[in-house]
Design an enzyme around this catalytic site. Structure first.
Site, PDB file in Angstrom:
ATOM      1  N   ASP A   1       4.463  -5.272  -1.240  1.00  0.00           N
ATOM      2  CA  ASP A   1       5.507  -4.979  -0.227  1.00  0.00           C
ATOM      3  C   ASP A   1       5.235  -3.475   0.589  1.00  0.00           C
ATOM      4  OD1 ASP A   1       7.763  -5.195   1.400  1.00  0.00           O
ATOM      5  OD2 ASP A   1       8.973  -6.129  -0.120  1.00  0.00           O
TER       6      ASP A   1
ATOM      7  N   GLU B   1      18.206  -5.705   3.437  1.00  0.00           N
ATOM      8  CA  GLU B   1      17.915  -5.180   2.189  1.00  0.00           C
ATOM      9  C   GLU B   1      19.029  -4.371   1.343  1.00  0.00           C
ATOM     10  OE1 GLU B   1      13.737  -3.714   1.836  1.00  0.00           O
ATOM     11  OE2 GLU B   1      13.377  -5.102   3.863  1.00  0.00           O
TER      12      GLU B   1
END
Length: 626
Positions: free
Chosen positions: A308, A513
């Site tokens: 990521d 997020e």
């Protein structure tokens, strides 16, 4: 004149012919050769610098043709909101990507770069793209075929901008709605998440008969490489904290969070992204047992494992505290491509030193590079490195918007319909004196799309092309019906108008997020006040725009009808289609709707299960007046 000059001229000509002959045939450039033979030939020619360059993925804002060339960069990406220009057209995207590709193609071996983007509910960074409902809404549809068709449309809209690789789908199993990424999860039930992996053949194409299991597959230039994420346990973190620790035993991890990866691999998913989170204190980006031991060796996944964004940096606390160790731990765990995304010089330098010092083996580098090259061959980059405008007309195409509208209709969950079973309020009549439309989310396209839309965190207002719910209601009702709009009307406003019924559209504001982590799960003011004021005076339908269940128990008694609309995206007409009875309500809750946050986490099957609305709940209406 002596014969000597002619002799040397002849030798020169022979050498030129020989070199021309070499240039005419290079095995890895021959599309008739099997991919394996092309990879072996290419890798035999590559230096360590060229191999490490392939493992490097950088953000477009630090990329240039010169950087791609000088560092042999293998991949570039757009992070959330990273665009060539505001409201960039398909041509703007293609020109930008081709400029970077020129740099990659001008290297000694001419290995094309792979461009990637987060296309998590349509090609959502791109202005004028179709924005589909977020995954939580798709989970409510219980319709894998619909999700596959969305994958097909998304692939076309991503390719429209010249991009062959999408970081989707998110196959997290969100077990706690306090997590800021819960809307990216199809359901708290892994079986629904498993069913929705049907988006992968939509994005990539159906596997051919006798396709080798675990091998990536992309069907052609109107399809994209997909990415199952985030491996593994991202949806199970303690208290739903983003990037945190998933505390669960082996049986729990493998029975809840792992199953959708089996389906994804069986469907030929090209790449898998590693999770920021930890499993029982071990960072997933450093978990060799699960990445190499289980994913690669036990499941025989032959695709690409990607980190990521700054994922290896976050192996240490604080992030980047010992970057060389992070590179060592991440690459040795089995990560093939690292999403740097900016400090690529440091990454390349550190990994080169680690290989030269034999801390990272050459066989580990070769495993990574062979997987990267396989992906590039499978998406057709070696044969068609440059993007063109042939699919530009697919961006925001009418048929795709109709598909998104269908998805909105099927995603709506009717939680309450009338204060008693004899006093149903939905569907509403299109012929009414005056309909009040109220609420902060009624005429706000950014709010109804949520996070990961145009900007990373989403936005407010007319951020892209689409239809707000207010626009949709106005176009759905009979011409004789008066639609009155007031974002937050007071009691005086309500008394001064003869209102037949009210539609209140409120909910969460966009987040993405960690910014979306919430310990209270309340909707912001003036949402609750608007509900209480309007519902005290007039029959009201509340349409809730949210990425998860939120606190609603205090308001339900005063509400006549309650609809969970999730984050429906750009096609608000789908909401009006069902409110006014052109279609019936069919959606079912993909998550348990709690009464109080004190109950969390609470999932279907738990011993102490006392929800406001249970998993799978959803009232049904027939098209037309009830």
């Amino acid at each position: 004149m002596s014969a000597t000059p002619y002799f040397f001229l002849g030798v020169l000509l022979v050498l030129c012919w020989a070199s021309m002959g070499d240039a005419e045939y290079v095995k890895y450039k021959d599309p008739k050769q099997p991919i394996g033979a092309r990879i072996n030939d290419l890798m035999s020619r590559m230096t360590l610098a060229e191999k490490i360059g392939q493992m490097t993925q950088i953000e477009r804002n630090v990329a240039s043709a010169q950087v791609m060339k000088d560092f042999f960069i293998g991949s570039a990406l757009s992070g959330g909101g990273s665009v060539p220009a505001p409201q960039a057209s398909a041509k703007d995207w293609i020109d930008m990507i081709n400029e970077l590709q020129k740099g990659a193609m001008s290297t000694r071996l001419g290995i094309p770069m792979l461009y990637a983007i987060d296309a998590v509910h349509g090609n959502n960074n791109v202005y004028n793209a179709t924005i589909f409902p977020h995954n939580i809404g798709l989970g409510a549809t219980r319709d894998p075929d619909l999700v596959k068709r969305i994958g097909t449309a998304t692939a076309l809209e991503v390719r429209a901008t010249g991009i062959p690789y999408a970081f989707a789908p998110c196959i997290a199993v969100c077990r706690d709605p306090r997590w800021g990424r819960c809307y990216e999860s199809y359901s708290e039930d892994h079986r629904i998440v498993q069913a929705m992996t049907e988006i992968i053949p939509g994005l990539q194409g159906d596997l051919p008969v006798n396709h080798s299991k675990g091998t990536p597959y992309v069907a052609g230039r109107n399809k994209v490489a997909a990415c199952a994420k985030h491996f593994v346990g991202d949806g199970g973190t303690n208290k739903g904290l983003d990037e945190n620790n998933t505390i669960i035993d082996h049986q729990g991890l493998f029975s809840i969070h792992m199953p959708a990866y089996y389906n994804s691999i069986n469907k030929g998913v090209s790449t898998i992204m590693v999770s920021y989170s930890s499993w029982n204190g071990v960072k997933m980006h450093a978990n060799r047992d699960l990445i190499t031991g289980f994913l690669k060796n036990t499941l025989h996944f032959k695709g690409l494992v990607i980190s990521d964004w700054e994922g290896i940096d976050r192996i240490t606390s604080p992030p980047g505290a010992n970057y060389t160790y992070s590179v060592q731990a991440g690459v040795n765990a089995g990560i093939d491509m690292v999403m740097i995304p900016t400090n690529y010089i440091k990454f390349i330098k550190d990994l080169t030193t680690l290989v030269n010092d034999k801390i990272v083996s050459m066989s580990r580098i070769d495993d990574a590079v062979s997987r990267i090259l396989y992906l590039k061959f499978s998406v057709g980059l070696f044969d068609y490195p440059y993007a063109d405008l042939s699919l530009a007309d697919q961006l925001g195409r009418k048929e795709h918007r109709e598909l998104a509208r269908e998805a909105v209709r099927k995603s709506l969950v009717l939680l309450k319909n009338g204060k008693s079973s004899e006093k149903k309020i939905l569907p509403l009549s299109k012929k009414a004196g005056t309909i009040l439309v109220a609420g902060s989310h009624a005429d706000n396209l950014g709010y109804q799309c949520g996070g990961w839309t145009i900007e990373w965190q989403g936005g407010s207002g007319r951020i892209t092309a689409g239809t707000t719910i207010l626009d949709a209601i106005k176009s759905a009702v009979d011409p004789t019906t008066n639609v009155l709009y007031s974002e937050n009307p007071d009691a005086g406003f309500l008394k001064s108008h003869d209102i037949s019924q009210a539609i209140i559209v409120v909910g969460e504001t966009p987040y993405t997020e960690t910014a979306g982590d919430s310990m209270n799960l309340t909707i912001p003011e003036p949402g609750p006040s608007t509900i209480q004021t309007v519902c005290a005076s007039v029959k009201c339908v509340v349409v809730l725009i949210s990425g998860r269940p939120v606190v609603m128990e205090p308001y339900v008694p005063s509400i006549d009808a309650l609809v969970a609309a999730w984050l429906p995206g750009s096609e608000g007409q789908g909401v009006a289609d069902v409110l006014f009875g052109d279609y019936g309500f069919t959606g079912k809750l993909p998550r348990t709707w709690f009464k109080s946050v004190n109950q969390l986490p609470m999932n279907v099957g738990d011993k102490h299960y006392d929800p406001l609305f249970p998993f799978g709940f959803g009232l049904v209406t027939e098209p037309g007046r009830a």
